[in-house]
Design an enzyme around this catalytic site. Structure first.
Site, mmCIF file in Angstrom:
data_model
loop_
_atom_site.group_PDB
_atom_site.id
_atom_site.type_symbol
_atom_site.label_atom_id
_atom_site.label_comp_id
_atom_site.label_asym_id
_atom_site.label_seq_id
_atom_site.Cartn_x
_atom_site.Cartn_y
_atom_site.Cartn_z
ATOM 1 N N GLU A 126 -33.540 -27.025 2.466
ATOM 2 C CA GLU A 126 -33.155 -26.047 3.362
ATOM 3 C C GLU A 126 -33.942 -24.831 3.075
ATOM 4 O O GLU A 126 -34.543 -24.103 4.016
ATOM 5 C CB GLU A 126 -31.747 -25.781 3.656
ATOM 6 N N GLU A 160 -25.685 -33.618 2.235
ATOM 7 C CA GLU A 160 -24.258 -33.107 2.136
ATOM 8 C C GLU A 160 -23.330 -34.261 2.930
ATOM 9 O O GLU A 160 -22.491 -34.344 2.477
ATOM 10 C CB GLU A 160 -24.559 -31.976 2.961
#
Length: 253
Positions: free
Chosen positions: A128, A108
């Site tokens: 994640e 990210e």
């Protein structure tokens, strides 16, 4: 400035290095705040034209520090997001130099930069879901923009990594290099730093923001970003230097 982030400047390029190699540069709140402060310096100092964000020890960033997370810490800098970058951008361009892994928040963070240079062995991913979490630092939002939706969905739902060469083929990565990513990023940064600073900042703003504009507003909205560039001293200097066959001397005004 936290010793978890190292900052140096040379030839108009600010190099910001996440310095937690023993933890694969997992992001902490202190590191996030230090990165945000470095980006404030990037915008504040006229002689700085571009930044490179990289990681020490052969890894870019493995995501958030899970020990800190379990202790109640979130690796964000105020309203600027994960790593001090995922929720905003400075006016000047940032290049992510990725060696090793850019995972979870690390991916990210790389996507929050304006360009990415990666070592051929680098890997990108948002794993994640493998930890019962969600890529909420920005991974799930930008991925469907440069990538086909089904592929973005696969990355988000499987958590499997994407090799650098494949990321390059898909348009997520600008350049893949055999050596350290920082060397390739410096080459790109030096090319950018040689250009007119007002023009670079305006161009970045238009490219980043114009996808939100309605079709019938495109030219008017673009004018808001670029009109001052055409009337600037730098614009006249650029034309004069071209006519005189010399290197421009930019003033940033």
């Amino acid at each position: 400035m936290s010793d978890e982030v190292l900052v140096s400047a040379e030839d108009g390029v600010l190099v910001v290095t996440i310095n937690r190699p023993e933890a694969r540069n997992a992001m902490t709140k202190a590191a996030s705040e230090a990165i945000a402060a470095a980006m404030d310096r990037l915008d504040a100092e006229l002689e700085l034209r571009c930044a490179i964000l990289t990681g020490a020890g052969g890894t870019f960033c493995s995501g958030m520090d899970l020990k800190g997370f379990l202790a109640g810490e979130l690796p964000v800098a105020g309203d600027r997001g994960f790593g001090g970058l995922t929720a905003w951008t400075p006016n000047k361009p940032i290049i992510a130099a990725v060696d090793g892994f850019a995972l979870a928040g690390g991916m990210e963070l790389a996507l929050s930069c304006d360009m990415i240079v990666a070592n051929v062995n680098a890997k990108f991913g948002v794993p994640e879901v493998k930890r019962g979490l969600v890529a909420a630092g920005g991974g799930g939002v930008p991925l469907p923009r440069p990538l086909p939706r089904p592929l973005a969905m696969e990355l988000a739902l499987t958590g499997d990594p994407l090799p650098a060469q494949r990321a390059f083929e898909l348009g997520l990565v600008n350049r893949v290099v055999d050596g350290p990513a920082l060397e390739g990023a410096r080459e790109l940064a030096e090319t950018i730093a040689a250009n007119g600073p007002l023009a670079v900042a305006a161009s970045k703003a238009v490219v980043r923001n114009s996808w939100l504009w309605a079709e019938d507003e495109l030219m008017a909205r673009q004018s808001e970003y670029v009109a001052h560039v055409f009337s600037s001293e730098d614009a006249r200097e650029g034309a004069t230097a071209f006519a005189q066959k010399r290197k421009p001397e930019w003033k940033g005004r």
